[in-house]
Motif scaffolding. Structure first.
Motif, PDB file in Angstrom:
ATOM      1  N   ARG A  69      54.829   3.014 -15.479  1.00 44.63           N
ATOM      2  CA  ARG A  69      56.093   3.076 -14.737  1.00 44.63           C
ATOM      3  C   ARG A  69      57.238   3.127 -15.746  1.00 44.63           C
ATOM      4  O   ARG A  69      57.057   2.862 -16.922  1.00 44.63           O
ATOM      5  N   THR A  70      58.432   3.448 -15.233  1.00 48.97           N
ATOM      6  CA  THR A  70      59.630   3.375 -16.070  1.00 48.97           C
ATOM      7  C   THR A  70      60.553   2.295 -15.523  1.00 48.97           C
ATOM      8  O   THR A  70      60.605   2.056 -14.321  1.00 48.97           O
ATOM      9  N   LEU A  71      61.270   1.670 -16.432  1.00 48.16           N
ATOM     10  CA  LEU A  71      62.215   0.616 -16.090  1.00 48.16           C
ATOM     11  C   LEU A  71      63.605   1.067 -16.514  1.00 48.16           C
ATOM     12  O   LEU A  71      63.836   1.301 -17.698  1.00 48.16           O
ATOM     13  N   PRO A  72      64.534   1.229 -15.554  1.00 45.02           N
ATOM     14  CA  PRO A  72      65.902   1.551 -15.953  1.00 45.02           C
ATOM     15  C   PRO A  72      66.536   0.318 -16.601  1.00 45.02           C
ATOM     16  O   PRO A  72      66.421  -0.792 -16.076  1.00 45.02           O
ATOM     17  N   VAL A  73      67.175   0.490 -17.753  1.00 44.30           N
ATOM     18  CA  VAL A  73      67.791  -0.644 -18.459  1.00 44.30           C
ATOM     19  C   VAL A  73      69.247  -0.350 -18.781  1.00 44.30           C
ATOM     20  O   VAL A  73      69.628   0.789 -19.044  1.00 44.30           O
ATOM     21  N   GLY A  74      70.053  -1.403 -18.773  1.00 42.31           N
ATOM     22  CA  GLY A  74      71.460  -1.299 -19.128  1.00 42.31           C
ATOM     23  C   GLY A  74      72.284  -0.697 -18.017  1.00 42.31           C
ATOM     24  O   GLY A  74      71.817  -0.496 -16.897  1.00 42.31           O
ATOM     25  N   ALA A  75      73.541  -0.421 -18.352  1.00 43.46           N
ATOM     26  CA  ALA A  75      74.461   0.160 -17.386  1.00 43.46           C
ATOM     27  C   ALA A  75      75.484   1.004 -18.128  1.00 43.46           C
ATOM     28  O   ALA A  75      76.111   0.528 -19.074  1.00 43.46           O
ATOM     29  N   ARG A  76      75.637   2.233 -17.705  1.00 47.05           N
ATOM     30  CA  ARG A  76      76.667   3.104 -18.271  1.00 47.05           C
ATOM     31  C   ARG A  76      77.979   2.821 -17.562  1.00 47.05           C
ATOM     32  O   ARG A  76      77.991   2.388 -16.411  1.00 47.05           O
ATOM     33  N   ALA A  77      79.076   3.088 -18.220  1.00 47.63           N
ATOM     34  CA  ALA A  77      80.396   2.794 -17.647  1.00 47.63           C
ATOM     35  C   ALA A  77      80.630   3.539 -16.343  1.00 47.63           C
ATOM     36  O   ALA A  77      81.270   3.009 -15.432  1.00 47.63           O
ATOM     37  N   CYS A  78      80.101   4.743 -16.214  1.00 45.46           N
ATOM     38  CA  CYS A  78      80.276   5.533 -14.988  1.00 45.46           C
ATOM     39  C   CYS A  78      79.207   5.233 -13.947  1.00 45.46           C
ATOM     40  O   CYS A  78      79.221   5.790 -12.871  1.00 45.46           O
ATOM     41  N   GLY A  79      78.260   4.406 -14.290  1.00 42.91           N
ATOM     42  CA  GLY A  79      77.171   4.092 -13.372  1.00 42.91           C
ATOM     43  C   GLY A  79      75.854   4.641 -13.877  1.00 42.91           C
ATOM     44  O   GLY A  79      75.817   5.528 -14.720  1.00 42.91           O
ATOM     45  N   GLY A  80      74.801   4.093 -13.378  1.00 51.81           N
ATOM     46  CA  GLY A  80      73.470   4.507 -13.782  1.00 51.81           C
ATOM     47  C   GLY A  80      73.008   3.781 -15.032  1.00 51.81           C
ATOM     48  O   GLY A  80      73.804   3.133 -15.723  1.00 51.81           O
ATOM     49  N   PRO A  81      71.718   3.863 -15.318  1.00 53.29           N
ATOM     50  CA  PRO A  81      71.167   3.166 -16.488  1.00 53.29           C
ATOM     51  C   PRO A  81      71.501   3.874 -17.795  1.00 53.29           C
ATOM     52  O   PRO A  81      71.781   5.070 -17.807  1.00 53.29           O
ATOM     53  N   GLU A  82      71.456   3.099 -18.885  1.00 55.08           N
ATOM     54  CA  GLU A  82      71.665   3.662 -20.218  1.00 55.08           C
ATOM     55  C   GLU A  82      70.398   4.342 -20.726  1.00 55.08           C
ATOM     56  O   GLU A  82      70.472   5.270 -21.528  1.00 55.08           O
ATOM     57  N   ALA A  83      69.251   3.837 -20.308  1.00 56.20           N
ATOM     58  CA  ALA A  83      67.983   4.358 -20.805  1.00 56.20           C
ATOM     59  C   ALA A  83      66.865   3.938 -19.865  1.00 56.20           C
ATOM     60  O   ALA A  83      67.079   3.160 -18.925  1.00 56.20           O
ATOM     61  N   TYR A  84      65.685   4.441 -20.144  1.00 59.40           N
ATOM     62  CA  TYR A  84      64.476   4.057 -19.424  1.00 59.40           C
ATOM     63  C   TYR A  84      63.454   3.604 -20.445  1.00 59.40           C
ATOM     64  O   TYR A  84      63.329   4.198 -21.511  1.00 59.40           O
ATOM     65  N   LEU A  85      62.730   2.551 -20.110  1.00 64.10           N
ATOM     66  CA  LEU A  85      61.653   2.064 -20.964  1.00 64.10           C
ATOM     67  C   LEU A  85      60.333   2.205 -20.207  1.00 64.10           C
ATOM     68  O   LEU A  85      60.255   1.853 -19.025  1.00 64.10           O
ATOM     69  N   PRO A  86      59.301   2.695 -20.866  1.00 64.10           N
ATOM     70  CA  PRO A  86      58.001   2.775 -20.206  1.00 64.10           C
ATOM     71  C   PRO A  86      57.312   1.412 -20.252  1.00 64.10           C
ATOM     72  O   PRO A  86      57.478   0.657 -21.207  1.00 64.10           O
TER      73      PRO A  86
END
Length: 146
Positions: A69-86
């Motif tokens: 699976r992937t895990l969304p991590v962090g938060a970008r200033a405009c929204g959404g995750p900064e990255a995905y970790l497997p």
């Protein structure tokens, strides 16, 4: 006349550069394949949360694609995750991992807001995760063949 023109050019140049202004923040690059840390973590609490996430994921060992699976991590200033970790669902407390990811997201959102961070507002798609050589790894965004 030449002196007046030279003075005018120098005055315009002085108006366009402000040495006292802080440097502009550059948007973070898309992070489908995260670097050692998906985002800068200036605070110790944030860094330790990300370290806890990485420690919980561990080697992400897998025996088949259904475990990845992937895990969304962090938060970008405009929204959404900064990255995905497997990560692998084998031998992992998934609700605890997701709770840590939510905590990290909240920490990054607070840091972004406090610092006035901006981003390019580009959507970062979930790349998916695949089992390769016994380890869950980020995919290319396509659904793996079953």
């Amino acid at each position: 006349m030449r002196t007046l023109l030279l003075s005018l050019i120098m005055a315009c140049t002085a108006c366009t550069t402000d040495a006292s202004a802080p440097p502009e923040r550059q948007p973070s690059p898309p992070a489908t394949q995260p670097a050692p840390t998906p985002a800068p973590a200036p605070g110790a609490a944030t860094g330790s949360t990300l370290e806890q996430i990485r420690a919980m994921i561990g080697s992400a060992a897998c025996t088949g694609p259904s475990q990845c699976r992937t895990l969304p991590v962090g938060a970008r200033a405009c929204g959404g995750p900064e990255a995905y970790l497997p990560y692998s669902t084998a031998n992992l407390n998934e609700p605890a991992l997701r709770a840590l990811a939510e905590r990290y997201k909240g920490e990054r959102q607070a840091q972004n807001q406090a610092s006035g961070m901006v981003s390019d507002c580009r959507f970062i798609p979930d790349p998916g995760a695949v089992c390769r050589a016994g380890t869950c790894q980020l995919g290319n965004g396509e659904s793996p063949a079953s």
